[in-house]
Design a protein around this motif. Structure first.
Motif, PDB file in Angstrom:
ATOM      1  N   THR A 331      -5.052   0.849   0.382  1.00  0.00           N
ATOM      2  CA  THR A 331      -3.717   0.266   0.273  1.00  0.00           C
ATOM      3  C   THR A 331      -3.003   0.262   1.621  1.00  0.00           C
ATOM      4  O   THR A 331      -2.223  -0.641   1.906  1.00  0.00           O
ATOM      5  CB  THR A 331      -2.868   1.014  -0.769  1.00  0.00           C
ATOM      6  N   LEU A 332      -3.273   1.265   2.457  1.00  0.00           N
ATOM      7  CA  LEU A 332      -2.672   1.266   3.788  1.00  0.00           C
ATOM      8  C   LEU A 332      -3.176   0.097   4.619  1.00  0.00           C
ATOM      9  O   LEU A 332      -2.439  -0.494   5.398  1.00  0.00           O
ATOM     10  CB  LEU A 332      -2.979   2.580   4.509  1.00  0.00           C
ATOM     11  N   ALA A 333      -4.464  -0.232   4.436  1.00  0.00           N
ATOM     12  CA  ALA A 333      -5.031  -1.345   5.195  1.00  0.00           C
ATOM     13  C   ALA A 333      -4.417  -2.675   4.779  1.00  0.00           C
ATOM     14  O   ALA A 333      -4.327  -3.611   5.579  1.00  0.00           O
ATOM     15  CB  ALA A 333      -6.543  -1.390   5.009  1.00  0.00           C
ATOM     16  N   GLU A 334      -4.002  -2.765   3.521  1.00  0.00           N
ATOM     17  CA  GLU A 334      -3.442  -4.016   3.023  1.00  0.00           C
ATOM     18  C   GLU A 334      -1.910  -3.981   3.143  1.00  0.00           C
ATOM     19  O   GLU A 334      -1.186  -3.931   2.163  1.00  0.00           O
ATOM     20  CB  GLU A 334      -3.867  -4.231   1.567  1.00  0.00           C
ATOM     21  N   HIS A 335      -1.423  -4.004   4.397  1.00  0.00           N
ATOM     22  CA  HIS A 335       0.017  -3.913   4.621  1.00  0.00           C
ATOM     23  C   HIS A 335       0.735  -5.223   4.329  1.00  0.00           C
ATOM     24  O   HIS A 335       1.956  -5.253   4.232  1.00  0.00           O
ATOM     25  CB  HIS A 335       0.289  -3.486   6.065  1.00  0.00           C
ATOM     26  N   ASP A 336      -0.016  -6.299   4.189  1.00  0.00           N
ATOM     27  CA  ASP A 336       0.564  -7.591   3.842  1.00  0.00           C
ATOM     28  C   ASP A 336       1.122  -7.515   2.414  1.00  0.00           C
ATOM     29  O   ASP A 336       0.401  -7.241   1.466  1.00  0.00           O
ATOM     30  CB  ASP A 336      -0.533  -8.653   3.940  1.00  0.00           C
ATOM     31  N   SER A 337       2.417  -7.769   2.251  1.00  0.00           N
ATOM     32  CA  SER A 337       3.042  -7.636   0.937  1.00  0.00           C
ATOM     33  C   SER A 337       2.475  -8.620  -0.071  1.00  0.00           C
ATOM     34  O   SER A 337       2.379  -8.317  -1.264  1.00  0.00           O
ATOM     35  CB  SER A 337       4.559  -7.813   1.055  1.00  0.00           C
ATOM     36  N   ALA A 338       2.076  -9.796   0.387  1.00  0.00           N
ATOM     37  CA  ALA A 338       1.501 -10.780  -0.532  1.00  0.00           C
ATOM     38  C   ALA A 338       0.154 -10.291  -1.060  1.00  0.00           C
ATOM     39  O   ALA A 338      -0.155 -10.447  -2.253  1.00  0.00           O
ATOM     40  CB  ALA A 338       1.347 -12.119   0.176  1.00  0.00           C
ATOM     41  N   THR A 339      -0.655  -9.701  -0.184  1.00  0.00           N
ATOM     42  CA  THR A 339      -1.948  -9.167  -0.619  1.00  0.00           C
ATOM     43  C   THR A 339      -1.748  -8.017  -1.591  1.00  0.00           C
ATOM     44  O   THR A 339      -2.445  -7.911  -2.613  1.00  0.00           O
ATOM     45  CB  THR A 339      -2.767  -8.696   0.593  1.00  0.00           C
ATOM     46  N   ARG A 340      -0.805  -7.169  -1.288  1.00  0.00           N
ATOM     47  CA  ARG A 340      -0.525  -6.041  -2.178  1.00  0.00           C
ATOM     48  C   ARG A 340      -0.067  -6.546  -3.550  1.00  0.00           C
ATOM     49  O   ARG A 340      -0.455  -6.004  -4.586  1.00  0.00           O
ATOM     50  CB  ARG A 340       0.528  -5.127  -1.562  1.00  0.00           C
ATOM     51  N   ALA A 341       0.749  -7.585  -3.565  1.00  0.00           N
ATOM     52  CA  ALA A 341       1.210  -8.141  -4.831  1.00  0.00           C
ATOM     53  C   ALA A 341       0.040  -8.738  -5.621  1.00  0.00           C
ATOM     54  O   ALA A 341      -0.029  -8.593  -6.848  1.00  0.00           O
ATOM     55  CB  ALA A 341       2.273  -9.209  -4.582  1.00  0.00           C
ATOM     56  N   ARG A 342      -0.888  -9.393  -4.934  1.00  0.00           N
ATOM     57  CA  ARG A 342      -2.068  -9.942  -5.611  1.00  0.00           C
ATOM     58  C   ARG A 342      -2.921  -8.823  -6.200  1.00  0.00           C
ATOM     59  O   ARG A 342      -3.433  -8.938  -7.314  1.00  0.00           O
ATOM     60  CB  ARG A 342      -2.893 -10.775  -4.631  1.00  0.00           C
ATOM     61  N   LEU A 343      -3.088  -7.741  -5.436  1.00  0.00           N
ATOM     62  CA  LEU A 343      -3.854  -6.610  -5.933  1.00  0.00           C
ATOM     63  C   LEU A 343      -3.181  -5.983  -7.154  1.00  0.00           C
ATOM     64  O   LEU A 343      -3.841  -5.662  -8.149  1.00  0.00           O
ATOM     65  CB  LEU A 343      -4.014  -5.546  -4.840  1.00  0.00           C
ATOM     66  N   SER A 344      -1.887  -5.798  -7.093  1.00  0.00           N
ATOM     67  CA  SER A 344      -1.159  -5.222  -8.225  1.00  0.00           C
ATOM     68  C   SER A 344      -1.307  -6.083  -9.471  1.00  0.00           C
ATOM     69  O   SER A 344      -1.517  -5.571 -10.575  1.00  0.00           O
ATOM     70  CB  SER A 344       0.330  -5.057  -7.884  1.00  0.00           C
ATOM     71  N   ALA A 345      -1.207  -7.388  -9.303  1.00  0.00           N
ATOM     72  CA  ALA A 345      -1.358  -8.301 -10.450  1.00  0.00           C
ATOM     73  C   ALA A 345      -2.770  -8.206 -11.027  1.00  0.00           C
ATOM     74  O   ALA A 345      -2.957  -8.237 -12.255  1.00  0.00           O
ATOM     75  CB  ALA A 345      -1.044  -9.727 -10.028  1.00  0.00           C
ATOM     76  N   LEU A 346      -3.768  -8.082 -10.151  1.00  0.00           N
ATOM     77  CA  LEU A 346      -5.153  -7.967 -10.607  1.00  0.00           C
ATOM     78  C   LEU A 346      -5.358  -6.668 -11.386  1.00  0.00           C
ATOM     79  O   LEU A 346      -5.991  -6.660 -12.447  1.00  0.00           O
ATOM     80  CB  LEU A 346      -6.090  -8.016  -9.399  1.00  0.00           C
ATOM     81  N   LEU A 347      -4.811  -5.556 -10.885  1.00  0.00           N
ATOM     82  CA  LEU A 347      -4.926  -4.274 -11.577  1.00  0.00           C
ATOM     83  C   LEU A 347      -4.230  -4.330 -12.935  1.00  0.00           C
ATOM     84  O   LEU A 347      -4.767  -3.855 -13.943  1.00  0.00           O
ATOM     85  CB  LEU A 347      -4.334  -3.160 -10.719  1.00  0.00           C
ATOM     86  N   ALA A 348      -3.042  -4.907 -12.964  1.00  0.00           N
ATOM     87  CA  ALA A 348      -2.299  -5.000 -14.223  1.00  0.00           C
ATOM     88  C   ALA A 348      -3.046  -5.873 -15.237  1.00  0.00           C
ATOM     89  O   ALA A 348      -3.112  -5.531 -16.426  1.00  0.00           O
ATOM     90  CB  ALA A 348      -0.901  -5.558 -13.961  1.00  0.00           C
ATOM     91  N   ALA A 349      -3.601  -6.981 -14.782  1.00  0.00           N
ATOM     92  CA  ALA A 349      -4.301  -7.895 -15.688  1.00  0.00           C
ATOM     93  C   ALA A 349      -5.546  -7.263 -16.299  1.00  0.00           C
ATOM     94  O   ALA A 349      -5.981  -7.652 -17.385  1.00  0.00           O
ATOM     95  CB  ALA A 349      -4.681  -9.167 -14.944  1.00  0.00           C
ATOM     96  N   ASN A 350      -6.095  -6.261 -15.599  1.00  0.00           N
ATOM     97  CA  ASN A 350      -7.304  -5.597 -16.096  1.00  0.00           C
ATOM     98  C   ASN A 350      -7.011  -4.228 -16.694  1.00  0.00           C
ATOM     99  O   ASN A 350      -7.924  -3.423 -16.873  1.00  0.00           O
ATOM    100  CB  ASN A 350      -8.333  -5.492 -14.973  1.00  0.00           C
ATOM    101  N   HIS A 351      -5.736  -3.964 -17.013  1.00  0.00           N
ATOM    102  CA  HIS A 351      -5.322  -2.772 -17.763  1.00  0.00           C
ATOM    103  C   HIS A 351      -5.724  -1.471 -17.058  1.00  0.00           C
ATOM    104  O   HIS A 351      -6.192  -0.524 -17.695  1.00  0.00           O
ATOM    105  CB  HIS A 351      -5.910  -2.796 -19.176  1.00  0.00           C
ATOM    106  N   VAL A 352      -5.512  -1.446 -15.736  1.00  0.00           N
ATOM    107  CA  VAL A 352      -5.892  -0.264 -14.954  1.00  0.00           C
ATOM    108  C   VAL A 352      -4.782   0.772 -14.993  1.00  0.00           C
ATOM    109  O   VAL A 352      -3.609   0.465 -14.791  1.00  0.00           O
ATOM    110  CB  VAL A 352      -6.202  -0.651 -13.493  1.00  0.00           C
TER     111      VAL A 352
END
Length: 382
Positions: A331-352
């Motif tokens: 997560t530190l490597a992905e400092h881009d807020s857009a990338t972080r938002a995409r990752l969060s959406a992916l985690l949420a969509a897969n019930h993590v």
């Protein structure tokens, strides 16, 4: 027999401990609850949090740890508590506390594993073989993850194991595991869960080795400290490899440019924790003299993890829950807020549900900058 899914997810950002636990209880409470997993920010006073959890979940096995960030229904979170509850008849769970991490022998690991298997065998209506997985939560500052994971994995035999090292938001002061009603350091918790639902323990990493290779020429393996690389001060040589001045070596630089050890053609990331005043490097993972390491090339973390989830759905069907241990350096490597938002959406969509770790366990291996977890489907095996 037909089984209705018995998994509930919870999350709270309330700062007051009692109010936060009340909110979690309202989200997680269900009949015949067998296990509650808690992933808590170190911002919550551990003694007060343990006491509140004991009051509200008095009749349920509660296990968890402190984090370097939480993963909840909305994806990545901070200053919060994420949690999940499992209930019978779909899930049966037991837990064993491990205190002597430094002195743990294979014989000790066999005792822990056999004790947990016996308890589960008495309680579970399902066969232990092929219907059980293991979760290991361990003090992230213990520097004993390799030994504990390796010995427990051997002792567990065909039971797959995953897990994470507890964090404290990059403070590196105190990390703790919640077991037996209290948060304890220098300890670990082994949880065995049996279920008739299909599941798979998995890992995903987005860094591959490439470029110049370097050799660890002087190290303190017990303390995970490298003092020399290529017979030069470790931090100076690592900075040269990156084309940076040593003073530019930050956690973000470590996250973006980890080193990789190749074992049997498989890359295992060896992540750097910090630069020490003597220009030595402290690592999150086992390190020793003579190891040949290489720099890394990072692939897109979102598409990489999306492919992992796609494969899990193909094999398991729709996912009812994913327990995830995600390295904080990812997560530190992905400092881009857009990338972080995409990752969060992916985690949420897969019930993590899970947490950001100081290291991850995948069967017998302790790894870094990896997402490890277990995915559980809705279907029943044939």
């Amino acid at each position: 027999m037909n089984f209705a899914p018995r998994v509930r997810r919870g999350h709270t950002t309330l700062a007051d401990v009692d109010a936060a636990v009340d909110e979690l209880h309202a989200q997680l409470d269900q009949a015949d609850s067998t296990l509650v997993l808690i992933f808590a920010s170190p911002d919550y006073p551990p003694e007060a949090l343990a006491a509140a959890l004991n009051r509200r979940f008095a009749d349920t096995l509660v296990v968890g740890c402190t984090t370097a960030g939480e993963i909840g229904p909305g994806g990545y979170q901070h200053h919060s508590i994420s949690a999940v509850s499992f209930a019978a008849p779909d899930f049966c769970a037991v837990a064993q506390r491990i205190d002597d991490l430094a002195g743990m022998s294979l014989s000790d690991a066999l005792g822990v594993a056999m004790g947990a298997r016996h308890q589960l065998g008495v309680r579970s209506p399902f066969p232990i073989e092929r219907r059980t997985f293991a979760l290991l939560l361990i003090d992230g500052l213990s520097a004993r993850e390799e030994q504990v994971a390796s010995r427990l994995s051997r002792a567990l035999g065909d039971i797959p194991m995953f897990g994470g090292s507890a964090g404290d938001n990059m403070r590196f002061e105190r990390t703790a595991v919640l077991i037996d009603g209290q948060f304890v350091s220098a300890a670990a918790a082994l949880v065995l869960v049996s279920t008739p639902h299909p599941f798979e323990v998995f890992k995903s990493e987005h860094a591959a080795g490439y470029g110049e290779r370097v050799v660890v020429t002087e190290a303190d393996a017990d303390r995970r400290i490298v003092t020399e690389i290529n017979a030069e001060p470790a931090a100076a040589e690592y900075a040269r490899l990156l084309g940076l001045a040593p003073e530019k070596l930050t956690p973000q630089a470590f996250a973006a440019h980890p080193l990789v050890l190749q074992v049997g053609g498989v890359p295992y990331v060896r992540s750097i924790q910090r630069v020490n005043p003597d220009l030595s490097l402290s690592f999150f993972c086992a390190i020793d003299e003579g190891l040949v390491l290489s720099g890394t090339r990072a692939h897109d973390v979102v598409s990489n993890l999306a492919r992992t989830f796609d494969g899990l759905r193909r094999r398991l069907g729709p996912l009812q829950i994913v327990l995830g241990c995600d390295c904080i350096l990812r997560t530190l490597a992905e400092h881009d807020s857009a990338t972080r938002a995409r990752l969060s959406a992916l985690l949420a969509a897969n019930h993590v549900v899970g947490f950001n770790t100081y290291g991850e366990q995948f069967n017998a291996m302790h790894v870094n900058q990896t997402f490890t977890g277990i995915a559980i489907g809705y279907g029943l095996p044939a």
